[in-house]
Scaffold this motif. Structure first.
Motif, mmCIF file in Angstrom:
data_model
loop_
_atom_site.group_PDB
_atom_site.id
_atom_site.type_symbol
_atom_site.label_atom_id
_atom_site.label_comp_id
_atom_site.label_asym_id
_atom_site.label_seq_id
_atom_site.Cartn_x
_atom_site.Cartn_y
_atom_site.Cartn_z
ATOM 1 N N ALA A 206 -6.807 26.876 85.414
ATOM 2 C CA ALA A 206 -5.859 25.856 85.853
ATOM 3 C C ALA A 206 -5.103 25.273 84.656
ATOM 4 C CB ALA A 206 -6.598 24.741 86.588
ATOM 5 N N SER A 207 -3.853 24.889 84.908
ATOM 6 C CA SER A 207 -3.042 24.248 83.873
ATOM 7 C C SER A 207 -3.160 22.736 83.986
ATOM 8 C CB SER A 207 -1.574 24.660 84.010
ATOM 9 O OG SER A 207 -1.422 26.051 83.852
ATOM 10 N N HIS A 208 -2.924 22.044 82.883
ATOM 11 C CA HIS A 208 -2.921 20.579 82.896
ATOM 12 C C HIS A 208 -1.939 20.083 81.840
ATOM 13 C CE1 HIS A 208 -5.846 21.524 79.707
ATOM 14 N NE2 HIS A 208 -5.481 20.381 79.149
#
Length: 237
Positions: A206-208
């Motif tokens: 996942a990206s953040h």
């Protein structure tokens, strides 16, 4: 009855019996507030105030520690070190730094520190911000607000979107050294430690969004550097 003298001062007997009087001692002459037409400059009450050193009113860094008065450090500084830092210049440099500061790869652990040393005022701080484990890559970097400090630095708020990777298989014990560097193009500004988007044994997670605010200043040569302070003491005491 003695005659009270009409004049003030000190009596002096003349040769012919006459009496002369010297005038009383004069007090301090008044000092003019400013010289008139360039005259009496030596009697000016207050010497003229010179402008503070620096370029266009920019503050100058304090004297260098370790010298008697800091003069040696000032004399060794380049004139380019006094040039003001523009907001666009600071933002571009901070964005480059953030892209590398927020990227790492445990399969090539030394590359990040090698790249960050070129940005930092203190190369000993190149290991900060990463535990040495995992893989991460900064994808999008957005410089934002800037703030100028009294010491002359420009703090740039940078927001970056990063993607973390998950290992799909155990790290091979007998893995060889990473492949040698590819010859950079002529338009390259400098190396980067961002790992490639795809690698064997890893899959993107996942990206953040992450935010950092590096303080940018010039060193003695005029080069832009990130000054995050001295490296913390890792001793037991």
């Amino acid at each position: 009855m003695p005659v009270k003298p009409m004049q003030a001062g000190t009596p002096i007997g003349g040769v012919d019996g006459s009496r002369l009087w010297t005038p009383p001692a004069a007090g301090p002459w008044p000092v003019p507030d400013r010289p008139r037409n360039g005259r009496n400059a030596a009697h000016a009450a207050t010497p003229p105030r010179l402008p503070a050193p620096g370029h266009l009113g920019e503050p100058v860094a304090p004297p260098t520690a370790g010298t008697a008065s800091g003069g040696e450090g000032v004399l060794e500084r380049s004139v380019a070190a006094l040039e003001p830092i523009g907001d666009a210049e600071a933002s571009a440099f901070a964005a480059r730094f953030a892209a590398d500061y927020l990227s790492w790869d445990e399969d090539d652990p030394s590359r990040r520190a090698q790249v960050l040393r070129e940005y930092l005022a203190d190369p000993a701080t190149a290991a900060l911000g990463w535990s040495g484990v995992g893989r991460q890559r900064a994808e999008v970097v957005l410089p934002g607000r800037t703030l100028r400090t009294p010491g002359g630095a420009v703090v740039v708020e940078v927001t970056a979107r990063v993607v973390s990777y998950l290992r799909t298989c155990p790290h091979p014990v007998d893995a060889g050294p990473p492949a040698g560097p590819v010859e950079p193009p002529l338009s390259a500004v400098g190396p980067s430690c961002a790992p490639p988007p795809e690698a064997a044994g890893w899959r993107p997670g996942a990206s953040h969004w992450a935010r950092i605010a590096p303080p940018i200043r010039r060193d003695r040569t005029g080069r832009l550097v990130v000054d995050i302070g001295p490296a913390p003491d890792r001793g037991d005491g």
